[in-house]
Design a protein around this motif. Structure first.
Motif, PDB file in Angstrom:
ATOM      1  N   VAL A 149       4.587  -8.642  -6.734  1.00  0.00           N
ATOM      2  CA  VAL A 149       4.355  -7.258  -7.174  1.00  0.00           C
ATOM      3  C   VAL A 149       4.549  -7.160  -8.687  1.00  0.00           C
TER       4      VAL A 149
ATOM      5  N   ALA B  48       0.784  -4.828   1.583  1.00  0.00           N
ATOM      6  CA  ALA B  48       2.164  -4.482   1.233  1.00  0.00           C
ATOM      7  C   ALA B  48       2.396  -4.647  -0.266  1.00  0.00           C
TER       8      ALA B  48
ATOM      9  N   THR C 183       0.455  -1.861  -2.063  1.00  0.00           N
ATOM     10  CA  THR C 183       1.094  -0.560  -1.871  1.00  0.00           C
ATOM     11  C   THR C 183       2.303  -0.417  -2.797  1.00  0.00           C
ATOM     12  N   ALA C 184       3.135  -1.451  -2.868  1.00  0.00           N
ATOM     13  CA  ALA C 184       4.314  -1.390  -3.738  1.00  0.00           C
ATOM     14  C   ALA C 184       3.895  -1.235  -5.197  1.00  0.00           C
TER      15      ALA C 184
ATOM     16  N   TYR D 124       5.802   5.605  -1.059  1.00  0.00           N
ATOM     17  CA  TYR D 124       5.183   4.557  -0.252  1.00  0.00           C
ATOM     18  C   TYR D 124       4.023   5.159   0.536  1.00  0.00           C
TER      19      TYR D 124
ATOM     20  N   GLU E 128       6.778  -3.872   5.104  1.00  0.00           N
ATOM     21  CA  GLU E 128       6.859  -2.456   4.727  1.00  0.00           C
ATOM     22  C   GLU E 128       8.241  -2.173   4.138  1.00  0.00           C
TER      23      GLU E 128
ATOM     24  N   ALA F 243       8.393  -3.520   0.668  1.00  0.00           N
ATOM     25  CA  ALA F 243       7.637  -2.659  -0.251  1.00  0.00           C
ATOM     26  C   ALA F 243       8.461  -1.422  -0.600  1.00  0.00           C
TER      27      ALA F 243
ATOM     28  N   TYR G 129      11.247  -2.432  -2.940  1.00  0.00           N
ATOM     29  CA  TYR G 129      10.733  -2.678  -4.294  1.00  0.00           C
ATOM     30  C   TYR G 129      10.485  -1.353  -5.005  1.00  0.00           C
TER      31      TYR G 129
END
Length: 105
Positions: A31, A59, A62-63, A73, A94, A97, A100
């Protein structure tokens, strides 16, 4: 038109399992790297992929999206689902994420 690169111009790889035993630090590194790449002006799109495009890459995206847009989120995941309807990260990813996002907003 758009000229597709023949091969990756970076060949950056972050390998982690699509399982509850995945390495959080590798996930976070992926990420972090994606966010850094997105800050750099590019002439081609950034491709994030995994085996099936269902769990790991959604994931990570998304993060990164949540942190970049300072959103939740849920909001970021809905955007990911818009372009990748079969996105469905396993619970452990998930959770990573969400962790994070919480640690980086």
């Amino acid at each position: 038109g758009y000229n597709r690169p023949v091969v990756s111009d970076t060949a950056d790889r972050f390998v982690f399992q699509d399982s509850p035993e995945h390495d959080y630090q590798t996930f976070a590194d992926a990420v972090d790297h994606l966010l850094q790449v997105l800050k750099t002006p590019r002439q081609c799109p950034v491709v994030v992929h995994c085996q099936a495009g269902v769990s790991r890459s959604p994931a990570v995206c998304t993060a990164a999206l949540a942190v970049r847009e300072e959103s939740s989120y849920e909001t970021a995941f809905e955007k990911v689902k818009t372009v990748r309807p079969k996105a469905d990260p396993i619970a452990a990813l998930e959770s990573s994420a969400r962790k994070y996002i919480a640690n980086n907003q």
